[in-house]
Scaffold this motif. Sequence first.
Motif, PDB file in Angstrom:
ATOM      1  N   VAL A   1      60.658   5.027  16.452  1.00  0.00           N
ATOM      2  CA  VAL A   1      59.409   4.645  17.122  1.00  0.00           C
ATOM      3  C   VAL A   1      58.532   5.859  17.418  1.00  0.00           C
ATOM      4  O   VAL A   1      57.332   5.884  17.093  1.00  0.00           O
ATOM      5  N   HIS A   2      59.122   6.894  18.041  1.00  0.00           N
ATOM      6  CA  HIS A   2      58.327   8.051  18.496  1.00  0.00           C
ATOM      7  C   HIS A   2      58.478   9.281  17.593  1.00  0.00           C
ATOM      8  O   HIS A   2      57.802  10.288  17.819  1.00  0.00           O
ATOM      9  N   ASN A   3      59.392   9.185  16.644  1.00  0.00           N
ATOM     10  CA  ASN A   3      59.659  10.334  15.787  1.00  0.00           C
ATOM     11  C   ASN A   3      60.128  11.544  16.622  1.00  0.00           C
ATOM     12  O   ASN A   3      59.764  12.693  16.352  1.00  0.00           O
ATOM     13  N   LYS A   4      60.967  11.249  17.634  1.00  0.00           N
ATOM     14  CA  LYS A   4      61.508  12.276  18.530  1.00  0.00           C
ATOM     15  C   LYS A   4      63.026  12.141  18.608  1.00  0.00           C
ATOM     16  O   LYS A   4      63.555  11.021  18.592  1.00  0.00           O
ATOM     17  N   ALA A   5      63.712  13.304  18.729  1.00  0.00           N
ATOM     18  CA  ALA A   5      65.173  13.313  18.863  1.00  0.00           C
ATOM     19  C   ALA A   5      65.529  13.324  20.341  1.00  0.00           C
ATOM     20  O   ALA A   5      65.509  14.360  21.001  1.00  0.00           O
ATOM     21  N   LEU A   6      65.837  12.152  20.870  1.00  0.00           N
ATOM     22  CA  LEU A   6      66.092  12.008  22.300  1.00  0.00           C
ATOM     23  C   LEU A   6      67.554  12.279  22.625  1.00  0.00           C
ATOM     24  O   LEU A   6      68.450  11.777  21.956  1.00  0.00           O
ATOM     25  N   GLN A   7      67.759  13.110  23.667  1.00  0.00           N
ATOM     26  CA  GLN A   7      69.085  13.350  24.232  1.00  0.00           C
ATOM     27  C   GLN A   7      69.031  12.919  25.690  1.00  0.00           C
ATOM     28  O   GLN A   7      68.537  13.635  26.564  1.00  0.00           O
ATOM     29  N   ALA A   8      69.538  11.708  25.986  1.00  0.00           N
ATOM     30  CA  ALA A   8      69.387  11.146  27.330  1.00  0.00           C
ATOM     31  C   ALA A   8      70.744  10.952  27.977  1.00  0.00           C
ATOM     32  O   ALA A   8      71.695  10.511  27.310  1.00  0.00           O
ATOM     33  N   PRO A   9      70.871  11.251  29.281  1.00  0.00           N
ATOM     34  CA  PRO A   9      72.112  10.967  29.994  1.00  0.00           C
ATOM     35  C   PRO A   9      72.234   9.477  30.276  1.00  0.00           C
ATOM     36  O   PRO A   9      71.257   8.716  30.147  1.00  0.00           O
ATOM     37  N   GLY A  10      73.424   9.033  30.672  1.00  0.00           N
ATOM     38  CA  GLY A  10      73.642   7.611  30.933  1.00  0.00           C
ATOM     39  C   GLY A  10      72.711   7.055  31.993  1.00  0.00           C
ATOM     40  O   GLY A  10      72.244   5.907  31.893  1.00  0.00           O
ATOM     41  N   ARG A  11      72.410   7.854  33.026  1.00  0.00           N
ATOM     42  CA  ARG A  11      71.568   7.359  34.115  1.00  0.00           C
ATOM     43  C   ARG A  11      70.124   7.159  33.701  1.00  0.00           C
ATOM     44  O   ARG A  11      69.356   6.499  34.402  1.00  0.00           O
ATOM     45  N   ALA A  12      69.738   7.744  32.572  1.00  0.00           N
ATOM     46  CA  ALA A  12      68.345   7.619  32.132  1.00  0.00           C
ATOM     47  C   ALA A  12      68.175   6.610  31.003  1.00  0.00           C
ATOM     48  O   ALA A  12      67.055   6.409  30.508  1.00  0.00           O
TER      49      ALA A  12
ATOM     50  N   VAL B   1      84.491  26.218  22.778  1.00  0.00           N
ATOM     51  CA  VAL B   1      84.837  26.912  24.013  1.00  0.00           C
ATOM     52  C   VAL B   1      83.724  26.705  25.033  1.00  0.00           C
ATOM     53  O   VAL B   1      82.551  26.985  24.758  1.00  0.00           O
ATOM     54  N   SER B   2      84.094  26.198  26.196  1.00  0.00           N
ATOM     55  CA  SER B   2      83.114  25.963  27.253  1.00  0.00           C
ATOM     56  C   SER B   2      83.454  26.844  28.448  1.00  0.00           C
ATOM     57  O   SER B   2      84.590  26.837  28.933  1.00  0.00           O
TER      58      SER B   2
ATOM     59  N   LEU C   1      69.589  28.489  33.113  1.00  0.00           N
ATOM     60  CA  LEU C   1      70.475  27.411  32.676  1.00  0.00           C
ATOM     61  C   LEU C   1      70.852  26.504  33.842  1.00  0.00           C
ATOM     62  O   LEU C   1      71.059  25.299  33.659  1.00  0.00           O
ATOM     63  N   GLU C   2      70.937  27.049  35.026  1.00  0.00           N
ATOM     64  CA  GLU C   2      71.283  26.265  36.212  1.00  0.00           C
ATOM     65  C   GLU C   2      70.056  25.709  36.921  1.00  0.00           C
ATOM     66  O   GLU C   2      70.161  25.137  37.999  1.00  0.00           O
ATOM     67  N   GLY C   3      68.877  25.888  36.306  1.00  0.00           N
ATOM     68  CA  GLY C   3      67.636  25.380  36.886  1.00  0.00           C
ATOM     69  C   GLY C   3      67.315  23.978  36.416  1.00  0.00           C
ATOM     70  O   GLY C   3      68.192  23.203  36.017  1.00  0.00           O
ATOM     71  N   LYS C   4      66.013  23.640  36.433  1.00  0.00           N
ATOM     72  CA  LYS C   4      65.580  22.276  36.112  1.00  0.00           C
ATOM     73  C   LYS C   4      64.570  22.229  34.980  1.00  0.00           C
ATOM     74  O   LYS C   4      64.109  21.143  34.620  1.00  0.00           O
ATOM     75  N   GLN C   5      64.220  23.372  34.400  1.00  0.00           N
ATOM     76  CA  GLN C   5      63.177  23.415  33.384  1.00  0.00           C
ATOM     77  C   GLN C   5      63.717  24.013  32.091  1.00  0.00           C
ATOM     78  O   GLN C   5      64.189  25.143  32.062  1.00  0.00           O
TER      79      GLN C   5
ATOM     80  N   LEU D   1      69.869  18.167  29.111  1.00  0.00           N
ATOM     81  CA  LEU D   1      69.739  19.031  27.941  1.00  0.00           C
ATOM     82  C   LEU D   1      70.241  20.446  28.237  1.00  0.00           C
ATOM     83  O   LEU D   1      70.861  21.093  27.390  1.00  0.00           O
ATOM     84  N   LEU D   2      69.985  20.932  29.465  1.00  0.00           N
ATOM     85  CA  LEU D   2      70.463  22.266  29.850  1.00  0.00           C
ATOM     86  C   LEU D   2      71.988  22.292  29.964  1.00  0.00           C
ATOM     87  O   LEU D   2      72.631  23.282  29.581  1.00  0.00           O
ATOM     88  N   ARG D   3      72.571  21.220  30.506  1.00  0.00           N
ATOM     89  CA  ARG D   3      74.016  21.202  30.731  1.00  0.00           C
ATOM     90  C   ARG D   3      74.807  20.988  29.434  1.00  0.00           C
ATOM     91  O   ARG D   3      75.997  21.273  29.379  1.00  0.00           O
ATOM     92  N   THR D   4      74.177  20.456  28.423  1.00  0.00           N
ATOM     93  CA  THR D   4      74.894  20.141  27.180  1.00  0.00           C
ATOM     94  C   THR D   4      74.542  21.131  26.069  1.00  0.00           C
ATOM     95  O   THR D   4      75.246  22.116  25.839  1.00  0.00           O
ATOM     96  N   THR D   5      73.444  20.875  25.394  1.00  0.00           N
ATOM     97  CA  THR D   5      73.084  21.691  24.227  1.00  0.00           C
ATOM     98  C   THR D   5      72.824  23.144  24.612  1.00  0.00           C
ATOM     99  O   THR D   5      73.296  24.076  23.948  1.00  0.00           O
TER     100      THR D   5
END
Length: 755
Positions: A671-682, A575-576, A604-608, A538-542
Amino acid sequence: MTEIKKVGRVSLIDLADITGVDLYHVEKQAEQVVSGDPGLTLIQGEIISQSYWDSVAEEINERLQECSQLALAELAAQLQISSELVTSVLEPRLGTMVKGRLEGGQLYTPAYVARVGAMVRGAARGITVPINLSALWSTLQKLLLEMDGATGVAVEGSFFQSLFNGLVKEGEVLGSVRAGAHWTPTVFAIAQRECIDSFFSQNSFISYDALHKLGISQPVQFLQSRYPEGKHLVTVFVHPSMIEILDAATEDAVERGSWIDSLSVLPASFGSQDASKILSLCPSVQSALKANKALILGESYVFSNGFVKDVYDRVEKEVESFGLSGSSGIMPSDDSYLIKEAKVGQDTNRSSEASETSSESGHKNVLEKGSKKKRGKSGGNVKSGATESGADDTEYIPTKSKKNQKRGKDTPPSQVSDSKPGAKKDGGKLQEGNLNVPSEEWVIQKIMMLNPDFEEQGIDDPKTILRPLASYMRPMLINYLKEKRKALFTENAEKMKRLLDNLQKKLDESFLNMQLYEKALDLFEDDQSTSVLMHRHLLRTTAAALVDTLFLNLDMHNKLKNGIEVQELQNSGSVSLSSTERTALAKSFPGPLSKRALAVIEALEGKQVETFMSAFKELAEESGLHLKKLDKKLERTLLHSYRKDLTSQVSAETDPVSLLAKVVSLLYVQVHNKALQAPGRAISVAVSRLKDKMDDSAYKVLTDYQTATVTLLALMSAATGDEQDCSSDRILSKREHLENLMPALKGLVLGSSQS
């Protein structure tokens, strides 16, 4: 009377002793006797007859003839009278009873006077250079003492001077006396004038130093009296022909539209001040100055206006092309950074060209801390996961500390951001202190580059010529930059308003989506490894896209407000930026804003995601931008739009590999009423979490499709070398198998979504 007749003089005291009469009565009687006899005088208590003085004069004359000279002081001592009395007695008898000359307390015989006069005449005639007469008299005194020996009497300088003055008056010695003591022989004056005339006639000028060396203390007055047609300068005196030569040369240079150094025409002994003075005497130069055809720079350089205008126009273009874009040609400020402008295209090519931009440390940020805004409720509908905020249904309230300042609904955000006390109200008032301006050295280098003739002419140091020209042109260049920058400020005002409005809309949409996606992370908090993957994704994308949008827009707004001409971003969302580019931009921001921006990059480069959200809110607050908070109503609206969009994407999806992630995301919404953004590995973990939420048959369809997708991706990554042909067949087979499973997988979500 008897006593007086004996020796010619008698003391009153002696008379009192001889006659036995009281001195008082003797004095009374003496006064009566003297008053009745004109041949007697009463002097200093003595009665002296004229016959006595005559006999004294005869004795003095005899001694004078023997000694040639006598001192009055010696005679006065012998006669026991004062020197003044001796002088008064001798003066009426000189030339008659006393054959001599009285001079300076000395009596001289005519022969002695003639002798000394001959010495003075010989010495004066032997002198050929100016001399101080007192030094000459000292030399003659020493000579007389040597000649007369011990019997000689010292001769006063006034005696020599008196004799000398007589010789000059009679014309026996030729020359002039200045201040009574400085003698200039006529032979020297003639040689002096001939030397001056010769040099001046040959060279048409002569320096004052040369006249000083010839003994002329007032050269200007001397030359003006001798050459009335000449002109005096600061250090030299010139003939009009010299002015005519320079006048012709400068007139030719002006007519040709060129320039000339007047010192190159004048002799080497002329200085810059002389050049300035002689240029003021040149009629063509003065007429050209009055007609604005020429100008004088650096005292000695004459430039035609056409030449200066041509050079200025070319340098002005250099300033225009470099100065307004922050080129290194202009003196940079302390904070310089590099940014890359990514090319937007279907090829997603992210190669960029580094360009330097300058940011004055004294400039205010576009969006200032004091311009914090609160936003009211918005009643707009959310479409396709995005929320639109308009100026008509939004109210901004900038706050700082405990003070609240409310603005009207129609006031644009750009005005709010400038509402901080001390912020610039308009870009019209520019100061050189906060404007990147060309240095004098920069102007000199540009002139040399654009006009190589200066170096080709063999001038030892072209900068000595170009520095006055650069000093003249630099203020005009600075004024040009100010006017250009002022025009840019006016032009940029509308761009700034549009930029802020668009940025606020983008932030409203992106930050609400970020909050929506953040809520789905709670489902994986019990699995640490998966949670880290979800947060990082989520940090690396959105989050990265959100930061890039804000950074690019802040940087552009800062440039616009500082009068830098930039192109508007057509689609900043495409633009990235790299981490290095983000850091460079963050460091370019002024003051506290830079600190907040660097904190956002670190988060942004962290984990939280939570840490990032906190840092991003602080940055937005520092920038004066408002971030919408996701409430229940907005969340339901966004989820509905998100679900509708995903359903449309799943229905239209034709790629079997891409379908899986979209189906899983749609299932989590259902199912959960949540907007999931998951990477391929997850994805596998996300699928496993749905087991208890789906019936067995539906779950089996999902797991079978996920297993087939993993197998296909493994085959595709393993296909290399000689085995490629064999692998291609297997890949096609697996792909066909996945395509056959696609309707069943779509049915899992589309049937539920439609119901």
